[in-house]
Design an enzyme around this catalytic site. Sequence first.
Site, PDB file in Angstrom:
ATOM      1  N   GLU A 262     -31.095 -26.595   5.988  1.00 45.19           N
ATOM      2  CA  GLU A 262     -31.089 -28.063   6.051  1.00 45.19           C
ATOM      3  C   GLU A 262     -30.683 -28.593   4.691  1.00 45.19           C
ATOM      4  OE1 GLU A 262     -34.811 -29.836   7.208  1.00 45.19           O
ATOM      5  OE2 GLU A 262     -35.131 -28.454   8.860  1.00 45.19           O
ATOM      6  N   GLU A 312     -33.452 -39.729  14.549  1.00 45.75           N
ATOM      7  CA  GLU A 312     -34.551 -39.440  15.477  1.00 45.75           C
ATOM      8  C   GLU A 312     -35.663 -40.452  15.250  1.00 45.75           C
ATOM      9  OE1 GLU A 312     -35.321 -34.947  15.679  1.00 45.75           O
ATOM     10  OE2 GLU A 312     -34.028 -35.158  13.942  1.00 45.75           O
ATOM     11  N   LYS A 315     -39.593 -39.321  14.666  1.00 45.28           N
ATOM     12  CA  LYS A 315     -40.049 -38.440  13.582  1.00 45.28           C
ATOM     13  C   LYS A 315     -41.189 -39.097  12.829  1.00 45.28           C
ATOM     14  CE  LYS A 315     -37.941 -35.396  11.349  1.00 45.28           C
ATOM     15  NZ  LYS A 315     -37.180 -34.685  10.302  1.00 45.28           N
ATOM     16  N   GLU A 323     -37.311 -40.773   6.924  1.00 46.97           N
ATOM     17  CA  GLU A 323     -37.311 -39.620   7.846  1.00 46.97           C
ATOM     18  C   GLU A 323     -36.559 -39.883   9.156  1.00 46.97           C
ATOM     19  OE1 GLU A 323     -38.068 -36.486   8.004  1.00 46.97           O
ATOM     20  OE2 GLU A 323     -38.853 -36.265   5.985  1.00 46.97           O
TER      21      GLU A 323
END
Length: 478
Positions: A262, A312, A315, A323
Amino acid sequence: MAIHYGTLTVLSFLYLLTCASAIGVNWGIQSSHPLPPSTVVQMLKDNGIQKVKLFEADEGIMEALKKSGIQVMVGIPNDLLDGLAGSEKTAENWVSKNVSKYVNDGVDVRYVAVGNEPFLQTYNGSFLNITYPAIQNVQAALIKAGIGNQVKVTVPLNADVYTSPTGKPSDGDFRSDIHGLMVQIVSFLNDNNAPITVNIYPFISLYEDPNFPLDYAFFQGSAAPVVDGSISYTNVLDANHDTLLSALRKNGFNNLSIIVGEIGWPTDGDMNANMQNARQFNQGLVNHVSSSQGTPLRPGPMDVYLFSLIDEDLKSIQPGNFERHWGILYYDGTPKYQLSLSGTNTSATLVGAKGVKYLDRKWCVLKPSIGLDNQNIAAAVSYACANADCSSLGYKTSCGNLDARGNISYALNSYYQMNDQDERACDFNKLATVTTENPSTTSCRFNIMIEASLATSLRLIRCSWGWVAFVPLLVIFL
Ligand SMILES: *[C@@H]1O[C@H](CO)[C@@H](O)[C@H](O)[C@H]1NC(C)=O
Ligand SMILES: *[C@@H]1O[C@H](CO)[C@@H](O)[C@H](O)[C@H]1NC(C)=O
Ligand SMILES: *[C@@H]1O[C@H](CO)[C@@H](O)[C@H](O)[C@H]1NC(C)=O
Ligand SMILES: *[C@@H]1O[C@H](CO)[C@@H](O)[C@H](O)[C@H]1NC(C)=O
Ligand SMILES: *[C@@H]1O[C@H](CO)[C@@H](O)[C@H](O)[C@H]1NC(C)=O
Ligand SMILES: *[C@@H]1O[C@H](CO)[C@@H](O)[C@H](O)[C@H]1NC(C)=O
């Protein structure tokens, strides 16, 4: 012989052209309304993305990846580690159900990622004792299933499992409290010809330390490089990678492959999370990876997965509002900024998701007749924000300069859209109303939700009511 050499040359050329250093992407689905897997797979193909990393073996996604030609790293969530560590049989079942089955159906699984950053300090050591046994059992199960050669285990670790006391990469070693454990794990990976995976986050370094030099993150040279003997490090990715490599070398594992699992930059939710920074970082990263120049200590192609593909909205924002904004695409598969995933073709641009179905063009806002002094507003906003997504509100974020009314409406709309534009979700004790006039501003998007994909709806039905809910459905179909 001449033909052979010719063939080899063509093959190596094709290899370089297609496989050498294309960047992979993380595809996470902690979203209230994930795009249909087939839409995402088509988009991956449209963008020439050849590798994905998944956080779990989601059935819909694995099905959609069949015969796609896309290489897959499939993850095992941390909460399954305990079971896998304790029982070979459990590991065999996991491999059979979540890997072998799909491999046989033409999903190109290359890696199983056992756990996700299990040694993160916030887990208080809960996974310290079980991660290595889980890795061993999954590896044994892969071999037993006859796919040990094509599918390798790995473990994605946060970059704080190694450190350098002097800050020089060449002084890198594993963190002292887990040194013995790391050597065991690395030795096991080495014996099985498997890679180690590490997540590297320059953005978080900056978030935690405002004095972190910004130019050291951005791949365009640094005013104050880290000088390590004859090497000058001008970007934190290379320095971090070589700190790990030094730790590996120091302990006798010179040849272990390293995957960067990542790495990326968010676009919202913090003063340093914006389009300009994200674009500069991610384009710099893509160019660095596609150049195949590698790092000072290990020149050559690097294996890197961008974090991440799509925003997303579910999250956890415990680490920070950013985030929910790591995607190079918004929740609906729309590109956020100009990014060429082929480092060499600067005019190539991200291709968005096609055929996305939106709900109606309408939004939920604070009624114009309601005064800002209304006593019920605060409770409505905090309820909306707790149950939807207000991570774009705040100091120097995309919706940070809305006025007070805009701010309130943003929260109410988020809740309304999250609830599929259900009328009852735009009431708030008569404070709110539905409008067809788009309240968005230049920098702030008031979203319209997308239709929940079929796979997701089925999953929700299964989770909440079990198979009972299918009976009436089946009756309708029959
Ligand atoms: C396969 O993976 C899914 C997703 O992580 C998990 O829920 C399921 O329990 C796994 N299956 C087995 C047999 O372990
Ligand atoms: C870790 O410990 C802290 C403080 O003792 C606690 O607040 C937190 O919930 C714990 N986290 C986990 C994942 O157990
Ligand atoms: C891990 O194992 C060690 C040694 O067996 C033990 O002392 C420790 O309590 C265990 N930790 C956890 C979190 O289970
Ligand atoms: C690394 O690989 C080279 C070439 O394959 C080999 O000669 C060397 O022994 C390996 N080193 C280690 C530490 O495994
Ligand atoms: C570069 O990208 C542009 C836009 O996607 C495309 O039209 C063009 O054909 C590409 N050029 C090469 C050499 O691939
Ligand atoms: C807007 O909302 C955010 C988060 O809820 C809050 O911190 C901020 O003070 C609000 N701004 C205005 C102008 O009301």
